[in-house]
Design an enzyme around this catalytic site. Structure first.
Site, PDB file in Angstrom:
ATOM      1  N   GLY A   1       0.971  -1.202   0.112  1.00  0.00           N
ATOM      2  CA  GLY A   1       0.167   0.294   0.148  1.00  0.00           C
ATOM      3  C   GLY A   1       0.773   1.142   0.160  1.00  0.00           C
ATOM      4  O   GLY A   1       2.178   1.493   0.851  1.00  0.00           O
TER       5      GLY A   1
ATOM      6  N   GLY B   1       0.341   5.723   0.559  1.00  0.00           N
ATOM      7  CA  GLY B   1      -0.318   6.088   1.252  1.00  0.00           C
ATOM      8  C   GLY B   1       0.366   7.898   0.803  1.00  0.00           C
ATOM      9  O   GLY B   1       1.499   8.218   0.343  1.00  0.00           O
TER      10      GLY B   1
ATOM     11  N   GLY C   1       2.055  10.417   1.821  1.00  0.00           N
ATOM     12  CA  GLY C   1       4.277  10.408   3.123  1.00  0.00           C
ATOM     13  C   GLY C   1       4.035   9.131   3.434  1.00  0.00           C
ATOM     14  O   GLY C   1       5.073   9.021   4.421  1.00  0.00           O
ATOM     15  N   GLY C   2       3.770   7.935   3.535  1.00  0.00           N
ATOM     16  CA  GLY C   2       3.748   6.837   3.687  1.00  0.00           C
ATOM     17  C   GLY C   2       3.591   5.600   2.841  1.00  0.00           C
ATOM     18  O   GLY C   2       3.358   5.886   2.131  1.00  0.00           O
ATOM     19  N   THR C   3       3.923   4.368   3.131  1.00  0.00           N
ATOM     20  CA  THR C   3       3.925   3.561   2.767  1.00  0.00           C
ATOM     21  C   THR C   3       3.872   1.653   3.379  1.00  0.00           C
ATOM     22  O   THR C   3       4.393   1.987   4.611  1.00  0.00           O
ATOM     23  CB  THR C   3       5.223   3.261   1.674  1.00  0.00           C
ATOM     24  N   VAL C   4       3.314   0.478   3.248  1.00  0.00           N
ATOM     25  CA  VAL C   4       3.171  -0.552   3.849  1.00  0.00           C
ATOM     26  C   VAL C   4       3.538  -1.096   2.998  1.00  0.00           C
ATOM     27  O   VAL C   4       3.276  -1.510   2.339  1.00  0.00           O
ATOM     28  CB  VAL C   4       1.411  -0.423   3.686  1.00  0.00           C
TER      29      VAL C   4
ATOM     30  N   LYS D   1       4.005  -0.155   8.707  1.00  0.00           N
ATOM     31  CA  LYS D   1       3.308   1.112   8.535  1.00  0.00           C
ATOM     32  C   LYS D   1       4.198   2.157   8.460  1.00  0.00           C
ATOM     33  O   LYS D   1       4.936   2.016   9.455  1.00  0.00           O
ATOM     34  CB  LYS D   1       1.653   1.778   8.859  1.00  0.00           C
TER      35      LYS D   1
ATOM     36  N   ASP E   1     -12.155   9.466  10.082  1.00  0.00           N
ATOM     37  CA  ASP E   1     -12.079   8.566   8.912  1.00  0.00           C
ATOM     38  C   ASP E   1     -12.359   7.151   8.566  1.00  0.00           C
ATOM     39  O   ASP E   1     -11.984   6.552   8.334  1.00  0.00           O
ATOM     40  CB  ASP E   1     -10.427   9.564   8.287  1.00  0.00           C
TER      41      ASP E   1
END
Length: 329
Positions: A63, A65, A67-70, A85, A179
């Site tokens: 995944g 997102g 500002g981030g990666t999973v 994450k 959210d």
């Protein structure tokens, strides 16, 4: 920082949802200590043998997102698999660290079969913050909708029950999620739906009102989108109920339900639809129970909106208990 599995262009629903976070916090008083008052905890309840990120081997990216990666990762010694994450703080590292600390503080409290479990929080390379999470290897409800477009009511009822149980647990801890959306509802290999991503969440005082403009615009309730309509304050728990109603109606109609298919979902369009438009219509194909359930979630006046406990007692949700589901049916 709301992590999202889907790309910014929400292709299956024809809705490229904006997800930027606007920090307009007004007179909040949280039960959690200030994130500046203590360092980031090195771990929560890490599985035996996982003491550092070097104990984990990255297998694949599952995944991306804002500002981030999973990553899917594997423990080098036990072969157990997890999701990692990784949040990259970027140029505004102080604000990012503060938000990550708030998320970690919440995750330290959470232990529920209806919420994705966090096993530990680690400081990564270049100041990254890494959350070691339970692996939900069936993806998200967003992925299911992309593949199937629409879900039968029996399956929607099951999703409603699981999310409501998760919200009942979180609200009991005074945690407002803020959210709830398809990409934050994850599914594991036992077909269990669990709430994920607490980057927008807050802990509030019991019965306290709160004002905020954080999360995903399309799933915000009217009082969150336009706080002036309720004189700047509201019960944050009611916003989670609204978002769930939007998600479930989306599962029934196969597209984002608050604007017309193909309509541009910009800020102004969403604002008009959510705050000033008529309540969304429930199709005639829906059962009376489902129609009533959704209308109680999508009551624009938050003081008249159903509570989580009201909805758990609703006939539509009661039908789901004891059902062995399969999203591939």
């Amino acid at each position: 920082m709301a992590f999202r599995r889907e790309k910014r262009n929400h292709q299956p629903l024809k809705l490229p949802l904006p997800t930027q976070t606007l920090a307009l916090e007004i007179h909040h008083k949280f039960l959690l200590p200030s994130p500046d008052s203590h360092p980031l905890p090195p771990s929560l309840d890490s599985p035996p043998g996982i003491q550092a990120l070097s104990d984990l081997k990255k297998l694949e990216v599952i995944g991306h997102g804002n500002g981030g990666t999973v990553y899917k990762v594997q423990h080098r010694w036990t072969s157990e698999v997890f999701a990692l994450k990784v949040l990259r703080l970027g140029p505004d590292a102080a604000a990012g660290s503060q938000q990550a600390n708030r998320e970690a503080d919440i995750l330290k409290q959470v232990d529920s079969p209806f919420v994705v479990r966090c096993h530990g929080v680690f400081n990564g390379d270049d100041g990254d913050i890494c959350f070691l999470m339970e692996l939900m290897d069936r993806g998200s409800l967003h992925d299911v909708l992309r593949a199937r477009q629409r879900l039968p009511e029996k399956l929607i009822s099951y999703v409603a029950w699981r999310v409501l149980e998760g919200l009942r647990y979180l609200h009991g801890l005074l945690v407002v999620h803020r959210d709830i959306k398809p990409s934050n509802l994850l599914i594991n290999d036992r077909w269990e739906v669990k709430i994920a991503d607490f980057g927008s969440s807050r802990v509030v005082e019991r019965n306290a009102h709160c004002s905020s403009y954080v999360g995903t615009f399309a799933y915000m309730s009217p009082e969150r989108f336009d706080p002036d309509r309720c004189e700047g304050s509201y019960n944050g728990f009611a916003g989670d109920v609204w978002a769930l109603g939007v998600v479930l109606l989306e599962c029934h109609v196969g597209h984002f339900p608050l604007i017309s298919v193909g309509q541009r979902p910009d800020w102004a369009t969403l604002m008009c639809a959510i705050c000033f438009g008529d309540p969304p219509e429930v199709p005639d194909t829906a059962s009376p129970e489902f129609g009533n359930f959704v209308r109680r979630c999508l009551e624009k006046d938050w003081t008249r909106r159903a509570t989580v406990q009201d909805l758990l007692n609703h006939p539509f949700v009661e039908r789901s208990e004891g059902w062995t589901n399969d999203f591939d049916e």
